[in-house]
Design a protein around this motif. Structure first.
Motif, PDB file in Angstrom:
ATOM      1  N   GLN A   1      -0.813  14.389  -0.258  1.00 45.35           N
ATOM      2  CA  GLN A   1       0.040  14.910   0.311  1.00 45.35           C
ATOM      3  C   GLN A   1       1.268  14.126   0.511  1.00 45.35           C
ATOM      4  OE1 GLN A   1       0.616  18.388   0.009  1.00 45.35           O
ATOM      5  NE2 GLN A   1      -1.559  18.306  -0.843  1.00 45.35           N
ATOM      6  N   PRO A   2       2.478  14.289  -0.106  1.00 46.54           N
ATOM      7  CA  PRO A   2       3.828  13.793   0.313  1.00 46.54           C
ATOM      8  C   PRO A   2       4.161  13.778   1.804  1.00 46.54           C
ATOM      9  CG  PRO A   2       4.115  15.546  -0.917  1.00 46.54           C
ATOM     10  CD  PRO A   2       2.803  15.388  -0.946  1.00 46.54           C
ATOM     11  N   SER A   3       4.637  12.628   2.339  1.00 44.36           N
ATOM     12  CA  SER A   3       5.056  13.048   3.762  1.00 44.36           C
ATOM     13  C   SER A   3       6.453  12.622   4.183  1.00 44.36           C
ATOM     14  CB  SER A   3       4.185  12.613   4.863  1.00 44.36           C
ATOM     15  OG  SER A   3       4.054  11.129   5.006  1.00 44.36           O
ATOM     16  N   LEU A   4       7.089  13.052   4.985  1.00 43.23           N
ATOM     17  CA  LEU A   4       8.373  12.405   5.233  1.00 43.23           C
ATOM     18  C   LEU A   4       8.404  10.820   5.705  1.00 43.23           C
ATOM     19  CD1 LEU A   4      11.525  12.797   5.308  1.00 43.23           C
ATOM     20  CD2 LEU A   4      11.184  13.413   7.870  1.00 43.23           C
ATOM     21  N   GLY A   5       7.289  10.622   6.488  1.00 44.77           N
ATOM     22  CA  GLY A   5       7.008   9.403   7.241  1.00 44.77           C
ATOM     23  C   GLY A   5       6.965   8.046   5.794  1.00 44.77           C
TER      24      GLY A   5
ATOM     25  N   ALA B   1       0.832  -1.128  -0.039  1.00 44.39           N
ATOM     26  CA  ALA B   1       0.055   0.060  -0.032  1.00 44.39           C
ATOM     27  C   ALA B   1       0.851   1.245   0.139  1.00 44.39           C
ATOM     28  CB  ALA B   1      -0.919   0.056   1.326  1.00 44.39           C
ATOM     29  N   LEU B   2       2.057   1.244   0.728  1.00 46.39           N
ATOM     30  CA  LEU B   2       2.839   2.280   0.843  1.00 46.39           C
ATOM     31  C   LEU B   2       3.455   2.778  -0.355  1.00 46.39           C
ATOM     32  CD1 LEU B   2       5.095   2.813   3.976  1.00 46.39           C
ATOM     33  CD2 LEU B   2       6.213   3.249   1.631  1.00 46.39           C
ATOM     34  N   TYR B   3       3.872   1.832  -1.377  1.00 46.96           N
ATOM     35  CA  TYR B   3       4.511   2.459  -2.705  1.00 46.96           C
ATOM     36  C   TYR B   3       3.395   2.961  -3.451  1.00 46.96           C
ATOM     37  CZ  TYR B   3       8.746   0.159  -0.898  1.00 46.96           C
ATOM     38  OH  TYR B   3       9.881  -0.006  -0.276  1.00 46.96           O
ATOM     39  N   ILE B   4       2.086   2.418  -3.412  1.00 47.69           N
ATOM     40  CA  ILE B   4       1.015   2.894  -4.207  1.00 47.69           C
ATOM     41  C   ILE B   4       0.799   4.196  -3.909  1.00 47.69           C
ATOM     42  CG2 ILE B   4      -1.400   2.588  -4.844  1.00 47.69           C
ATOM     43  CD1 ILE B   4      -1.082  -0.507  -4.525  1.00 47.69           C
ATOM     44  N   GLU B   5       0.904   4.432  -2.457  1.00 49.81           N
ATOM     45  CA  GLU B   5       0.401   5.717  -2.031  1.00 49.81           C
ATOM     46  C   GLU B   5       1.583   6.790  -2.198  1.00 49.81           C
ATOM     47  OE1 GLU B   5      -2.231   6.656  -0.994  1.00 49.81           O
ATOM     48  OE2 GLU B   5      -1.831   8.748  -0.245  1.00 49.81           O
ATOM     49  N   LEU B   6       2.904   6.179  -2.247  1.00 48.01           N
ATOM     50  CA  LEU B   6       3.868   7.408  -2.583  1.00 48.01           C
ATOM     51  C   LEU B   6       3.763   7.477  -4.115  1.00 48.01           C
ATOM     52  CD1 LEU B   6       7.368   5.920  -1.291  1.00 48.01           C
ATOM     53  CD2 LEU B   6       6.106   8.165  -0.912  1.00 48.01           C
ATOM     54  N   ALA B   7       3.436   6.810  -4.854  1.00 49.82           N
ATOM     55  CA  ALA B   7       3.135   6.988  -6.285  1.00 49.82           C
ATOM     56  C   ALA B   7       2.071   7.986  -6.357  1.00 49.82           C
ATOM     57  CB  ALA B   7       2.902   5.741  -7.144  1.00 49.82           C
ATOM     58  N   ARG B   8       1.108   8.021  -5.677  1.00 46.11           N
ATOM     59  CA  ARG B   8      -0.233   8.799  -5.766  1.00 46.11           C
ATOM     60  C   ARG B   8       0.240  10.077  -5.175  1.00 46.11           C
ATOM     61  NH1 ARG B   8      -3.963   4.476  -3.452  1.00 46.11           N
ATOM     62  NH2 ARG B   8      -4.819   3.628  -5.580  1.00 46.11           N
ATOM     63  N   THR B   9       1.173  10.166  -4.354  1.00 47.92           N
ATOM     64  CA  THR B   9       1.551  11.652  -3.592  1.00 47.92           C
ATOM     65  C   THR B   9       2.391  12.246  -4.794  1.00 47.92           C
ATOM     66  OG1 THR B   9       3.293  10.790  -2.988  1.00 47.92           O
ATOM     67  CG2 THR B   9       1.685  10.838  -1.501  1.00 47.92           C
ATOM     68  N   CYS B  10       2.955  11.710  -5.624  1.00 51.13           N
ATOM     69  CA  CYS B  10       3.806  12.335  -6.764  1.00 51.13           C
ATOM     70  C   CYS B  10       2.925  12.757  -7.752  1.00 51.13           C
ATOM     71  CB  CYS B  10       4.948  11.136  -7.366  1.00 51.13           C
ATOM     72  SG  CYS B  10       6.018  10.728  -6.187  1.00 51.13           S
ATOM     73  N   LEU B  11       1.933  12.017  -8.281  1.00 52.44           N
ATOM     74  CA  LEU B  11       1.075  12.426  -9.485  1.00 52.44           C
ATOM     75  C   LEU B  11      -0.201  13.075  -9.351  1.00 52.44           C
ATOM     76  CD1 LEU B  11       1.713   9.045 -11.553  1.00 52.44           C
ATOM     77  CD2 LEU B  11       2.697  11.468 -11.776  1.00 52.44           C
TER      78      LEU B  11
ATOM     79  N   TRP C   1       7.929   8.399   2.748  1.00 53.32           N
ATOM     80  CA  TRP C   1       9.250   8.376   2.270  1.00 53.32           C
ATOM     81  C   TRP C   1      10.179   7.294   3.065  1.00 53.32           C
ATOM     82  CZ3 TRP C   1      10.639   8.689  -2.878  1.00 53.32           C
ATOM     83  CH2 TRP C   1       9.956   9.261  -3.603  1.00 53.32           C
ATOM     84  N   LEU C   2      10.381   7.681   4.364  1.00 50.63           N
ATOM     85  CA  LEU C   2      11.299   6.966   5.232  1.00 50.63           C
ATOM     86  C   LEU C   2      10.784   5.491   5.066  1.00 50.63           C
ATOM     87  CD1 LEU C   2      12.048   9.238   8.147  1.00 50.63           C
ATOM     88  CD2 LEU C   2      13.460   8.385   6.377  1.00 50.63           C
ATOM     89  N   GLY C   3       9.357   5.311   5.473  1.00 47.79           N
ATOM     90  CA  GLY C   3       8.938   3.925   5.416  1.00 47.79           C
ATOM     91  C   GLY C   3       9.189   3.225   3.978  1.00 47.79           C
ATOM     92  N   GLY C   4       9.211   3.899   2.745  1.00 54.01           N
ATOM     93  CA  GLY C   4       9.349   3.259   1.467  1.00 54.01           C
ATOM     94  C   GLY C   4      10.878   2.841   1.377  1.00 54.01           C
ATOM     95  N   ILE C   5      11.568   3.637   1.892  1.00 50.69           N
ATOM     96  CA  ILE C   5      13.047   3.417   1.911  1.00 50.69           C
ATOM     97  C   ILE C   5      13.550   2.352   3.045  1.00 50.69           C
ATOM     98  CG2 ILE C   5      15.435   4.017   2.207  1.00 50.69           C
ATOM     99  CD1 ILE C   5      14.438   6.891   1.560  1.00 50.69           C
ATOM    100  N   GLY C   6      12.975   2.112   4.024  1.00 47.34           N
ATOM    101  CA  GLY C   6      13.265   1.333   5.336  1.00 47.34           C
ATOM    102  C   GLY C   6      12.507  -0.171   4.709  1.00 47.34           C
ATOM    103  N   TRP C   7      11.359  -0.208   3.966  1.00 49.53           N
ATOM    104  CA  TRP C   7      10.769  -1.583   3.468  1.00 49.53           C
ATOM    105  C   TRP C   7      11.845  -2.131   2.295  1.00 49.53           C
ATOM    106  CZ3 TRP C   7       8.163  -4.691   5.932  1.00 49.53           C
ATOM    107  CH2 TRP C   7       6.986  -4.234   6.741  1.00 49.53           C
ATOM    108  N   ALA C   8      12.319  -1.182   1.602  1.00 52.68           N
ATOM    109  CA  ALA C   8      12.887  -1.671   0.566  1.00 52.68           C
ATOM    110  C   ALA C   8      14.364  -2.119   0.786  1.00 52.68           C
ATOM    111  CB  ALA C   8      13.314  -0.380  -0.733  1.00 52.68           C
ATOM    112  N   VAL C   9      15.136  -1.246   1.510  1.00 48.55           N
ATOM    113  CA  VAL C   9      16.414  -1.750   1.988  1.00 48.55           C
ATOM    114  C   VAL C   9      16.367  -3.048   2.857  1.00 48.55           C
ATOM    115  CG1 VAL C   9      18.403  -1.163   3.381  1.00 48.55           C
ATOM    116  CG2 VAL C   9      17.465   0.485   2.108  1.00 48.55           C
ATOM    117  N   GLY C  10      15.245  -3.423   3.964  1.00 43.93           N
ATOM    118  CA  GLY C  10      14.993  -4.144   4.827  1.00 43.93           C
ATOM    119  C   GLY C  10      14.677  -5.695   3.866  1.00 43.93           C
ATOM    120  N   ALA C  11      13.918  -5.431   2.930  1.00 46.37           N
ATOM    121  CA  ALA C  11      13.526  -6.511   2.268  1.00 46.37           C
ATOM    122  C   ALA C  11      14.705  -7.040   1.533  1.00 46.37           C
ATOM    123  CB  ALA C  11      12.252  -6.276   1.255  1.00 46.37           C
ATOM    124  N   LEU C  12      15.581  -6.087   0.880  1.00 48.47           N
ATOM    125  CA  LEU C  12      16.501  -6.639  -0.004  1.00 48.47           C
ATOM    126  C   LEU C  12      17.658  -7.330   0.874  1.00 48.47           C
ATOM    127  CD1 LEU C  12      17.952  -6.633  -2.974  1.00 48.47           C
ATOM    128  CD2 LEU C  12      19.040  -4.673  -2.356  1.00 48.47           C
TER     129      LEU C  12
END
Lengths: 300, 286
Positions: free
Chosen positions: A266-270, A251-261, A272-283
């Motif tokens: 509304q984009p929020s720091l939370g 859901a978070l990545y979908i929401e991030l894409a929506r905040t861009c377009l 983006w940090l969540g998106g980065i955290g999930w990506a790095v953690g999962a990898l």
């Protein structure tokens, strides 16, 4: 024959090697043991050296997936378009799940495209090893190339969909905003996350094949939990349930894409940090989990 | 033949240790340096989709039919404690009945299959050439050449360099642009052979792949094999054609139900093998 005469019953030892154990012979000749799991550093280096293989394989299979038809590569664009139309008909006109959303078309199309990338990556990633038995059984290469490559294929196939988005979204009345430029980073993060998932799933399916049969159910459930066609905050509220649903990675990545377009998100720091955290953690977790069973990815 | 545990004689080793790190191919050949050591290797693999056998179960037959399809995973113990040493420049034939573990052993040497116990040691790149192998059916020959070479560890620049040579050797003409599913079995085999040998492997393993080719292809592949041995590489060949084995190999291993039955001169081993074959054929006739 110039080669040494094998001694019958001596397993082919030469006179010089007689009386030595096979291991000693191997070690004194400087031979390396086949299989097994190389140390992490060596494994990563090996992966990097063969990156061209993963990229070429990804490009070739992305290309070949649409080649079995008259319209060929045109399906790269048609597929997401038709998909969006079907979802719009169901959720926009029949079920009317557009509560709390002004620009429902853009909302839905972004949701569908980004969600599909994740679920397709999970599906192909889970079969990255078991589905490529031909390659695995006949060639020696770091197996992590396969999950990497199949998700890369999905990324390549998603790019036309992103282009469609960039044309479609302004047509629904969204003005250009600087946040659009952040969209590639959302795609990047989501891709990294999906690769991590693919690593983990690929190993799980090698160990227990039945897991592959469960993945369609998981992805279907995820679709209803991820706010693909409805606004999580409008339906689940902003309490604990709503927050859990909104911050789960898909859901978070979908929401991030929506905040861009979209202006209304509304984009929020939370986020983006969540998106980065999930990506790095999962990898990191996915890759280590996959690498730890490297020696098992043969047959069986 | 199996289960020799070598006495580790640390005492009196009058024989000189083999020269360490012989550099040139000539030197490696002259000293008979080992290139492949297979040390008491056992190989097991799982197969799915068979029928589960539950001897002595007292279930009614309809229930048996249901349970047979659940948990149907068989473990095949294909290779049971095989040991041998191969040296630079040797060409070794592997013979045995269908299902004796020949192909499985080659796969393990290629690193495509994990060993259950024991160890395999090699020097350099091992490349396996199987009947059904490697390549991706729905992609063109061109793509397959590039992918195969990259997977074998060639750099993109080296792939470009070898590309023409591979196409020429495979002799598939215009078919190189078509997907591999359109190929005849002979064309597929030729292309695979060309790709596998493009990377100049140190150990080349050929699993029945020469059987589908015509005479001119056989001659060309024989030449390739000789080149590899000239460079002090080693060739392992699985074949049911004793003629091919005799022509190509200077040593033969006979695998019987996963156990090494014999290891020695081609004539002797083949003769012993044929003896048991004849007995079987006789029995089948009766």
């Amino acid at each position: 024959m110039t080669a040494t005469e094998p001694l019958p019953g001596a397993q082919g030892r030469t006179a010089a090697e007689e009386g030595k154990s096979l291991r000693e012979i191997a070690e004194s000749a400087g031979l390396k043991q086949v299989g097994g799991r190389p140390p992490l550093g060596a494994y990563l280096r090996d992966l990097w050296e063969r990156r061209h293989f993963a990229v070429t394989l990804a490009r070739s299979s992305a290309y070949s997936q649409n080649q079995g038809s008259y319209l060929g590569q045109l399906w790269n664009i048609l597929n997401p378009l038709i998909n969006a139309a079907v979802y719009l008909a169901i959720f926009g006109y029949v079920l009317k799940t557009d509560r709390g959303i002004e620009n429902y078309i853009a909302f839905l199309v972004i949701g569908v495209f980004f969600f599909q990338f994740t679920t397709r990556s999970m599906t192909v990633g889970s079969k990255a090893i078991t589905g490529n038995a031909g390659l695995v059984n006949s060639l020696q290469f770091p197996r992590a190339l396969l999950p990497l490559s199949v998700v890369l294929t999905e990324l390549i196939m998603m790019l036309p969909a992103v282009l469609v988005l960039l044309v479609l979204v302004p047509m629904t009345g969204e003005p250009f905003q600087w946040w659009w430029l952040m969209l590639p980073f959302v795609v990047l993060l989501q891709w990294v996350f999906a690769t991590g998932m693919a690593f983990a799933l690929a190993r799980m399916v090698v160990e227990v094949r039945d897991i592959a049969n469960l993945i369609p159910f998981v992805t279907r459930a995820l679709m209803y939990f991820s706010g693909v066609f409805f606004s999580i905050s409008s339906y689940a509220g902003s309490g604990i349930l709503g927050s859990v649903l909104a911050y789960q990675p898909i859901a978070l990545y979908i929401e991030l894409a929506r905040t861009c377009l979209m202006v209304e998100s509304q984009p929020s720091l939370g986020l983006w940090l969540g998106g980065i955290g999930w990506a790095v953690g999962a990898l990191v977790v996915g890759f280590l989990f996959f690498w730890r069973a490297e020696e098992k990815y043969g047959r069986g | 033949m199996a289960e020799q545990t070598e006495p580790v004689t640390a005492t009196a080793a009058p024989v000189a240790a083999p020269a360490v790190a012989a550099t040139s191919a000539e030197e490696a050949k002259a000293t008979g340096r080992p290139i492949l050591v297979v040390d008491d290797v056992h190989l097991k693999y799982k197969t799915y989709g068979g029928k589960r056998r539950t001897p002595g179960s007292r279930l009614p037959s309809w229930a048996k039919g249901l349970t047979q399809g659940v948990g149907a995973v068989d473990v095949v113990h294909a290779v049971k404690g095989v040991s041998f040493v191969a040296h630079h420049g040797e060409s070794i034939g592997l013979i045995g009945h269908n299902g004796s573990g020949k192909s499985t052993l080659l796969r393990a040497v290629a690193g495509a299959m994990p060993v259950s116990s024991g160890a395999i040691y090699t020097d350099g790149v091992a490349s396996l050439l199987g009947v059904s192998g490697a390549l991706i059916k729905n992609l063109s020959g061109e793509r397959n050449i590039i992918l195969g070479c990259l997977a074998l560890g060639l750099k993109p620049s080296e792939v470009k360099q070898h590309f023409e040579e591979v196409v020429e050797f495979a002799d598939i003409g215009e078919f190189v642009r078509l997907p591999m599913e359109a190929y005849s079995s002979g064309m597929g085999a030729r292309l695979r052979f060309a790709i596998s040998t493009a990377a100049s492997p140190d150990i080349l393993m050929i699993d029945e792949a020469l059987a589908t080719g015509d005479a001119s292809f056989k001659a060309r592949s024989q030449k390739r094999i000789d080149e590899i041995r000239e460079r002090a590489g080693t060739v392992l060949l699985v074949s049911h054609s004793m003629g091919t084995i005799k022509e190509t190999c200077d040593r033969v291993l006979w695998l019987d139900s996963g156990v090494l039955r014999a290891d020695g001169q081609p004539d002797e081993v083949i003769e012993a093998y044929m003896e048991t074959q004849r007995a079987k054929v006789e029995a089948a006739k009766k």
